[in-house]
Design a protein around this motif. Structure first.
Motif, mmCIF file in Angstrom:
data_model
loop_
_atom_site.group_PDB
_atom_site.id
_atom_site.type_symbol
_atom_site.label_atom_id
_atom_site.label_comp_id
_atom_site.label_asym_id
_atom_site.label_seq_id
_atom_site.Cartn_x
_atom_site.Cartn_y
_atom_site.Cartn_z
ATOM 1 N N ILE A 123 0.822 -1.147 -0.034
ATOM 2 C CA ILE A 123 -0.161 0.026 -0.166
ATOM 3 C C ILE A 123 1.046 1.282 -0.097
ATOM 4 N N VAL A 124 1.744 1.413 0.966
ATOM 5 C CA VAL A 124 2.488 2.561 0.911
ATOM 6 C C VAL A 124 3.503 2.662 -0.338
ATOM 7 N N SER A 125 3.855 1.579 -1.001
ATOM 8 C CA SER A 125 4.750 1.678 -1.849
ATOM 9 C C SER A 125 3.937 2.336 -3.220
ATOM 10 N N LEU A 126 2.753 1.543 -3.187
ATOM 11 C CA LEU A 126 1.900 2.255 -4.326
ATOM 12 C C LEU A 126 1.502 3.850 -4.218
ATOM 13 N N ASP A 158 11.242 -4.668 7.315
ATOM 14 C CA ASP A 158 10.577 -4.936 8.345
ATOM 15 C C ASP A 158 9.709 -3.950 8.859
ATOM 16 N N VAL A 159 8.400 -4.288 8.853
ATOM 17 C CA VAL A 159 7.276 -3.130 9.503
ATOM 18 C C VAL A 159 7.565 -3.069 10.718
ATOM 19 N N ASP A 160 7.955 -3.798 11.609
ATOM 20 C CA ASP A 160 7.915 -3.884 13.044
ATOM 21 C C ASP A 160 9.058 -2.842 13.165
ATOM 22 N N ALA A 161 10.179 -3.188 12.786
ATOM 23 C CA ALA A 161 11.417 -2.214 13.013
ATOM 24 C C ALA A 161 11.302 -0.773 12.607
ATOM 25 N N TYR A 162 10.575 -0.657 11.516
ATOM 26 C CA TYR A 162 10.111 0.609 10.996
ATOM 27 C C TYR A 162 8.978 1.242 11.976
ATOM 28 N N GLU A 163 8.185 0.761 12.371
ATOM 29 C CA GLU A 163 7.151 1.383 13.506
ATOM 30 C C GLU A 163 7.930 1.797 14.812
ATOM 31 N N SER A 196 -2.147 10.005 5.915
ATOM 32 C CA SER A 196 -1.564 11.440 5.992
ATOM 33 C C SER A 196 -2.449 12.184 6.685
ATOM 34 N N GLY A 197 -3.435 11.698 7.251
ATOM 35 C CA GLY A 197 -4.448 12.568 8.148
ATOM 36 C C GLY A 197 -4.559 12.468 9.490
ATOM 37 N N LEU A 217 3.334 8.199 13.247
ATOM 38 C CA LEU A 217 3.511 6.818 12.423
ATOM 39 C C LEU A 217 2.779 6.858 11.197
ATOM 40 N N ASP A 218 1.654 7.657 11.201
ATOM 41 C CA ASP A 218 0.951 7.794 9.769
ATOM 42 C C ASP A 218 2.132 8.651 8.842
ATOM 43 N N MET A 219 2.854 9.789 9.493
ATOM 44 C CA MET A 219 3.486 10.454 8.575
ATOM 45 C C MET A 219 4.626 9.781 8.245
ATOM 46 N N ALA A 220 5.199 8.720 9.195
ATOM 47 C CA ALA A 220 6.442 8.065 8.760
ATOM 48 C C ALA A 220 6.121 7.213 7.568
ATOM 49 N N TRP A 221 4.844 6.649 7.380
ATOM 50 C CA TRP A 221 4.591 5.730 6.296
ATOM 51 C C TRP A 221 4.387 6.442 5.215
ATOM 52 N N HIS A 222 3.852 7.853 5.189
ATOM 53 C CA HIS A 222 3.515 8.588 3.924
ATOM 54 C C HIS A 222 3.997 9.958 3.690
ATOM 55 N N ALA A 223 5.167 10.413 4.355
ATOM 56 C CA ALA A 223 5.509 11.800 4.299
ATOM 57 C C ALA A 223 7.006 11.461 4.010
#
Length: 676
Positions: free
Chosen positions: A262-265, A569-574, A606-607, A555-561
């Motif tokens: 999702i985040v890549s797309l 690793d999703v967990d390490a990124y979180e 992003s919201g 966290l939202d901004m980390a995935w999208h900004a």
């Protein structure tokens, strides 16, 4: 004929005739409605008359009405009353809808007409609402690929198809994980500390599942009751870890790869459209405008709240060690000791308050407050069909007794309903060519159910949740706009939470509580002493609550900004995204992102920051009411104008028209006790 296509529905106020259609009707109805909508678009494109506001912009916004009605019914059922068949249909129709949406915004000839109207807008003598509809229509096309090459348009279509399916799959996985887990207890000693209502609820759940004893689930009323009151620490830990592991386990419902995709797309999509990141794309049309402004906003609030958060948790840790010898406070201890400290510090507990918050009385109280503020009333209507026996329907009437809206309520958890609470619509309001299509608005929640012996008694958190969603509903019900596309909650996402969070303030006001907070057995109005405790306790753990909400926003901004590279690793990124915001140790085997439906299934990517953003607005707005009186008519009339305007006016302009200036943080920081 397919009953979904027989529109307008020949029902009271054209409400959905739920008994007339089945799940099997939806896919063919959506396919047919798409074809009809395509013909409407073709008629606009083929019109030989020069492009005008009426024959292009207005015609476009009025097109696809039948499709909008059918899909609103379908996706509302998918959220509130789903099953395997509905979920399968959702997976099948979502790509069709995504493709159709792209067919519109990527239609060169249609965009050419829109651009012509936009370029010559000064010659059309448009009113303010028409100007805003034109601006938003033009921006919708340019922001969604109208200027792309044919090759890039094809790529965009593929991305959007994939995203629509992935989002649905994410939500289905979370719901399935929530539904499947049960904490089955057969030893009554393991129920120590739990109030009667929680045990009754668990006993009913066990009976429903054909089991002896008691069953606790991951649905919020059951989960929270156990976390707050169960003395058995090991079982609290077990339930906490089960909740934190939703869609993060080694099974077919794991959402980690779905998140990565999702985040890549979303990143690829933003890049394709000429934006640095998905957040840059999203925020361009929000009050905040840019990722940097959001991050500055969150970091500023974090800086002011994190020390308070640490003190909050330190005080709980000291209490837990003193009373029970707990050496390290863990997340599964939080609600339990918070409840105990609140009881001891403020002599206040949810169990003491709940008898005063009987659900039906609370709902009538919300109606009374709306009547005092906005001169509207809510009248039950049992002739209007619903999709489940729990759902109730009300006609909303203005001061002249004219029906201006239909309001549905759906309050209790069940297997086919996703977790949380939300407001939605079956139709937004509009006033076109002398025809008033009244809004049909619904709020859906997961509150404590009535038992054999007691009605539904709300916790204070459930009380504020009801008022929150009711605030959203009022935004939709009071719509007074020409166009459905600009009605009610069709506003910037960082403005949409203002009306909802504003309404929560009335849960703390003696003058408002006196209208509905009456003991369900004795009829006694909630004593002033209890209200004083509620107000005193309102700041309890607010530093922690603020830092927690900020962590979700970050966290939202980390995935999208950020510029997305391969995330292994999703967990390490979180964990990295949460740095500086966490006051509890990381619990292995749990993850927030894999069940973060707001940003991966709902519309909050992003919201998520907008909850805190809107808190600044709501505290500032209610402070204005407090200065003039919480039911002051002149102030309420100005706020009503803000609500009825929907998305017809820039939100900052609307706010300044109401308040006389831009919002300021002081009222929020004072409310939570961070500033004196």
């Amino acid at each position: 004929m397919n009953p979904l296509l027989d529109q307008p529905f020949s029902t009271p106020f054209q409400t959905p005739p739920f008994s007339k259609f089945s799940t099997a009707d939806f896919k063919p109805a959506i396919e047919k409605a798409i074809e009809e909508a395509k013909e409407e678009i073709k008629a606009i494109v083929d019109n030989t008359a020069s492009p005008s506001f009426e024959n292009t912009i207005e015609a476009l916004t009025l097109s696809g009405e039948k499709l909008d009605r059918i899909t609103s019914i379908f996706f509302n059922l998918n959220s509130a009353e789903t099953n395997k068949e509905i979920q399968k249909t959702a997976q099948e129709v979502s790509p069709l809808l995504s493709e159709f949406s792209n067919d519109i915004v990527l239609n060169e000839n249609l965009f050419s007409r829109i651009k012509s109207v936009y370029d010559h807008k000064e010659s059309f003598n448009l009113n303010e609402e028409q100007q805003e509809l034109l601006r938003k229509t033009f921006r919708r096309f340019t922001r969604n690929g109208a200027n792309l090459s044919e090759e890039d348009k094809t790529t965009l279509r593929e991305i959007d198809k994939k995203l629509s399916k992935l989002s649905l799959q994410f939500g289905e996985n979370v719901l399935a994980e929530t539904n499947d887990y049960q904490l089955h207890i057969t030893n009554q000693a393991d129920l120590a500390g739990l109030p009667d209502y929680a045990m009754d609820m668990a006993q009913q759940e066990a009976e429903k599942r054909g089991l002896e004893g008691w069953v606790f689930t991951l649905h919020m009323p059951s989960y929270l009751a156990f976390q707050k009151f169960a003395d058995q620490r090991e079982l609290r830990e077990k339930l906490y870890k089960a909740s934190g592991a939703k869609a993060f386990q080694d099974n077919e419902r794991n959402n980690e790869n779905i998140i990565k995709e999702i985040v890549s797309l979303r990143y690829q999509r933003a890049q394709l459209l000429g934006y640095k990141t998905h957040a840059d794309f999203v925020l361009e049309e929000r009050m905040a405008k840019s990722p940097q402004k959001v991050l500055d906003f969150l970091n500023d609030l974090l800086e002011q709240s994190i020390e308070f958060a640490k003190k909050d948790i330190q005080s709980l840790a000291e209490y837990a060690e003193k009373t029970d010898g707990i050496k390290e406070l863990m997340p599964w201890d939080h609600a339990y000791y918070a409840e105990k400290v609140k009881k001891e510090q403020f002599d206040l507990s949810d169990e003491e308050l709940k008898p005063y918050f009987e659900l039906n009385a609370v709902l009538q109280g919300a109606f009374s407050i709306a009547q005092k503020l906005y001169d509207i009333s809510f009248v039950p209507n049992q002739q209007i069909e619903t999709y489940h026996p729990d759902v109730k329907v009300f006609e909303v009437k203005d001061s002249t007794n004219e029906t201006i809206g239909i309001f549905y309520t759906d309050f209790f958890p069940r297997e086919g309903k996703r977790a949380g609470a939300w407001m939605t619509n079956y139709r937004n309001g509009s006033k076109m060519n002398g025809v008033h299509k009244i809004p049909q608005i619904s709020i859906v929640c997961n509150f404590t159910q009535p038992t054999k012996d007691k009605p539904s008694l709300l916790t204070f958190n459930e009380l504020t949740t009801l008022f929150h969603e009711f605030g959203h509903a009022l935004h939709g019900l009071l719509a007074n706009t020409q166009y459905e596309a600009l009605a009610g909650t069709q506003v910037s996402w960082d403005f949409v939470e203002l009306p909802s969070q504003f309404m929560e303030n009335y849960c703390y006001e003696p003058e408002a509580l006196a209208l509905f907070a009456k003991h369900y057995e004795t009829g006694e109005v909630i004593p002033q002493a209890l209200i004083d405790k509620i107000i005193a306790a309102a700041q309890f753990l607010e530093g922690y609550q603020m830092s927690r909400q900020i962590s979700f926003g970050k966290l939202d901004m980390a995935w999208h900004a950020v510029e997305i590279s391969d995330i292994e690793d999703v967990d390490a990124y979180e964990i990295k995204a949460f740095e500086g915001t966490q006051v509890y140790p990381k619990v292995e085997g749990t993850n927030m992102s894999t069940a973060f439906s707001h940003i991966f299934q709902g519309g909050y990517s992003s919201g998520y920051y907008s909850y805190k953003w809107a808190e600044v607005l709501d505290a500032d707005a209610f402070d204005y009411f407090k200065q003039n009186g919480i039911f002051d008519k002149a102030t309420a009339n100005k706020f009503k104008t803000l609500l009825t305007s929907g998305g017809t006016v820039d939100p900052m302009v609307l706010y300044k028209n109401f308040r006389g200036r831009e919002p300021q943080q002081d009222a929020l920081l004072k409310r939570v006790g961070i500033k004196s």
